[in-house]
Design an enzyme around this catalytic site. Structure first.
Site, mmCIF file in Angstrom:
data_model
loop_
_atom_site.group_PDB
_atom_site.id
_atom_site.type_symbol
_atom_site.label_atom_id
_atom_site.label_comp_id
_atom_site.label_asym_id
_atom_site.label_seq_id
_atom_site.Cartn_x
_atom_site.Cartn_y
_atom_site.Cartn_z
ATOM 1 N N LYS A 23 40.778 28.893 39.656
ATOM 2 C CA LYS A 23 41.618 29.301 40.777
ATOM 3 C C LYS A 23 42.369 28.126 41.402
ATOM 4 O O LYS A 23 43.043 28.302 42.426
ATOM 5 C CB LYS A 23 40.762 30.004 41.836
ATOM 6 C CG LYS A 23 40.139 31.308 41.356
ATOM 7 C CD LYS A 23 39.346 31.973 42.459
ATOM 8 C CE LYS A 23 38.645 33.220 41.956
ATOM 9 N NZ LYS A 23 37.535 32.923 41.022
ATOM 10 N N LYS B 125 38.137 35.513 48.222
ATOM 11 C CA LYS B 125 37.192 35.226 47.139
ATOM 12 C C LYS B 125 36.829 33.756 47.138
ATOM 13 O O LYS B 125 37.605 32.910 47.594
ATOM 14 C CB LYS B 125 37.790 35.637 45.787
ATOM 15 C CG LYS B 125 39.216 35.203 45.549
ATOM 16 C CD LYS B 125 39.816 35.951 44.353
ATOM 17 C CE LYS B 125 41.309 35.732 44.230
ATOM 18 N NZ LYS B 125 41.913 36.505 43.131
ATOM 19 N N ARG C 284 43.390 40.886 30.848
ATOM 20 C CA ARG C 284 42.886 39.625 30.309
ATOM 21 C C ARG C 284 43.682 39.313 29.046
ATOM 22 O O ARG C 284 43.671 40.077 28.087
ATOM 23 C CB ARG C 284 41.390 39.723 30.010
ATOM 24 C CG ARG C 284 40.820 38.607 29.123
ATOM 25 C CD ARG C 284 41.041 37.184 29.636
ATOM 26 N NE ARG C 284 40.539 36.943 30.968
ATOM 27 C CZ ARG C 284 39.299 36.512 31.228
ATOM 28 N NH1 ARG C 284 38.467 36.297 30.221
ATOM 29 N NH2 ARG C 284 38.932 36.300 32.463
ATOM 30 N N ARG D 190 41.652 45.725 31.897
ATOM 31 C CA ARG D 190 40.354 46.053 32.496
ATOM 32 C C ARG D 190 40.591 46.874 33.754
ATOM 33 O O ARG D 190 41.248 46.409 34.686
ATOM 34 C CB ARG D 190 39.594 44.759 32.823
ATOM 35 C CG ARG D 190 39.373 43.871 31.614
ATOM 36 C CD ARG D 190 38.817 42.512 31.991
ATOM 37 N NE ARG D 190 39.746 41.785 32.864
ATOM 38 C CZ ARG D 190 39.522 40.552 33.317
ATOM 39 N NH1 ARG D 190 38.406 39.925 33.015
ATOM 40 N NH2 ARG D 190 40.408 39.951 34.099
ATOM 41 N N ARG E 233 37.334 46.000 42.058
ATOM 42 C CA ARG E 233 37.253 44.885 41.115
ATOM 43 C C ARG E 233 37.197 45.443 39.693
ATOM 44 O O ARG E 233 36.467 46.396 39.423
ATOM 45 C CB ARG E 233 36.010 44.033 41.390
ATOM 46 C CG ARG E 233 35.984 43.421 42.778
ATOM 47 C CD ARG E 233 34.665 42.719 43.043
ATOM 48 N NE ARG E 233 33.535 43.645 43.033
ATOM 49 C CZ ARG E 233 32.257 43.276 43.123
ATOM 50 N NH1 ARG E 233 31.947 41.994 43.225
ATOM 51 N NH2 ARG E 233 31.301 44.188 43.109
ATOM 52 N N ASP F 210 44.411 35.942 33.624
ATOM 53 C CA ASP F 210 44.318 37.261 34.240
ATOM 54 C C ASP F 210 45.624 37.584 34.950
ATOM 55 O O ASP F 210 46.115 36.776 35.759
ATOM 56 C CB ASP F 210 43.156 37.320 35.227
ATOM 57 C CG ASP F 210 41.809 37.133 34.543
ATOM 58 O OD1 ASP F 210 41.724 37.381 33.333
ATOM 59 O OD2 ASP F 210 40.854 36.716 35.222
ATOM 60 N N GLU G 11 44.401 34.064 37.635
ATOM 61 C CA GLU G 11 43.462 33.030 37.198
ATOM 62 C C GLU G 11 43.834 32.522 35.818
ATOM 63 O O GLU G 11 44.422 33.246 35.011
ATOM 64 C CB GLU G 11 42.015 33.569 37.146
ATOM 65 C CG GLU G 11 41.414 33.895 38.486
ATOM 66 C CD GLU G 11 39.920 34.189 38.403
ATOM 67 O OE1 GLU G 11 39.302 33.863 37.365
ATOM 68 O OE2 GLU G 11 39.391 34.752 39.372
ATOM 69 N N ASN H 162 41.405 31.012 33.075
ATOM 70 C CA ASN H 162 39.988 30.796 32.805
ATOM 71 C C ASN H 162 39.796 29.813 31.651
ATOM 72 O O ASN H 162 40.204 30.092 30.529
ATOM 73 C CB ASN H 162 39.314 32.128 32.475
ATOM 74 C CG ASN H 162 39.365 33.093 33.646
ATOM 75 O OD1 ASN H 162 38.507 33.062 34.511
ATOM 76 N ND2 ASN H 162 40.384 33.935 33.684
#
Length: 320
Positions: A126, A162, A212, A226, A234, A274, A283, A285
């Site tokens: 992040k 978050k 994703r 997702r 979420r 994401d 994000e 990752n």
């Protein structure tokens, strides 16, 4: 090319083999004839400049309840006894994680570590993404309630708050437009984490899913959408979301193209980004990305093979 591969990951006994990306990578390495070892990050030791770990040789198979056989653990020299290390233990991205990157960084030029440990340390999910703010929703990184209130005044609908170094959708909370729980949640976050928190407007598009997208050495490998489970906002699979097949929007293709050169330059071979609503990057990752098993199931692809192709090319280049 036959490689000696050490996988730094969480206990292999407890993984869910139906969707675990690390397990898929181990299966693929084994199929190529690579020698596979497993070790826990807590066994790393630097002894007079020599980096070691207590590792066990493993063989894996996709058989629930009988998915691995492990040999006797012994101390191995990570510079001399292995060629490639997969740094795959799950976050939290804490001082233990950061310390491991410092130790593994000492192997540069001797053993290939994927993803590159210095880049993992310098590109938290992040934080790295903030370099690409033009693709992000409005974002605040702060601790003071006054700053959160000021941000809310400029974005007066629902907010999402978050942890800056959280993972898997854990502790992602929604603040309603009236701000009724803002102070209480801010106090709770302040008590739990010393770092600032991330605050963004709630994106209603999340009801349609959070995509994703996996990039391998900067190249698009595949994607899944997702969707949130019943009663959730979420969409992370770890908190009850479910996956479905998807394709990329033009905006997502643009995001991938912009990110690709930097990911490749940083040695970030396996990355999951994401994107919400086909346009909002949230994000990048890099610590222990997931999703390749579901991607391959929907698309009939072989992402682990693509990752190993990239690793083998990088290893050969390192040797000169």
């Amino acid at each position: 090319m036959t490689l000696r591969v050490a996988v730094q990951m969480d206990p292999i006994e407890t993984i869910n083999i139906t969707g675990d990306s690390s397990f898929a990578l181990m299966l693929s390495a084994q199929a190529r004839g690579h020698e596979v070892w497993h070790y826990d990050v807590k066994s790393l030791a630097l002894d007079e400049g020599r980096l070691t770990a207590w590792a066990s040789p493993v063989t894996v198979q996709r058989v629930p309840g009988d998915h691995f056989q492990k040999g006797e653990a012994r101390k191995i020299d990570l510079a001399k006894d292995v060629d490639v290390i997969l740094m795959r233990q799950d976050p939290p991205f804490d001082l233990g994680y950061i310390t491991a990157t410092f130790l593994l960084e000492r192997l540069a030029g001797q053993t290939l570590v994927v993803n590159d440990p210095a880049s993992v340390r310098n590109a938290p999910e992040k934080v790295f993404v903030l370099d690409y703010a033009r693709f992000m929703p409005p974002t605040l990184v702060a601790r003071r309630i006054e700053d959160i209130r000021d941000f809310h005044a400029r974005h007066p609908d629902d907010l999402v708050m978050k942890p800056l170094h959280g993972n898997g959708g854990k502790a992602v909370v929604r603040i309603p437009a009236d701000g009724s729980n803002m102070a209480a949640l801010s106090e709770l976050f302040d008590a739990a984490w010393v770092e600032p928190h991330m605050v963004q407007p709630f994106l209603p598009d999340i009801s349609e899913g959070d995509k994703r997208i996996v990039l391998v050495d900067g190249v698009f490998a595949g994607a899944i959408n997702r969707r949130p489970g019943e009663g959730e906002f979420r969409s992370n699979l770890a908190v009850g979301g479910y996956a479905e097949a998807t394709t990329l929007t033009a905006r997502e293709e643009e995001i991938c193209a912009v990110l690709a050169p930097e990911l490749k330059a940083r040695g970030l071979v396996f990355v999951g980004i994401d994107v919400i609503g086909g346009k909002w990057l949230t994000e990048i990752n890099v610590t222990s990305p997931t999703g390749i098993v579901a991607i391959d199931r929907f698309n009939g692809t072989d992402t682990p093979a693509m990752i190993w192709d990239a690793i083998e090319i990088r290893y050969a280049a390192m040797l000169g």
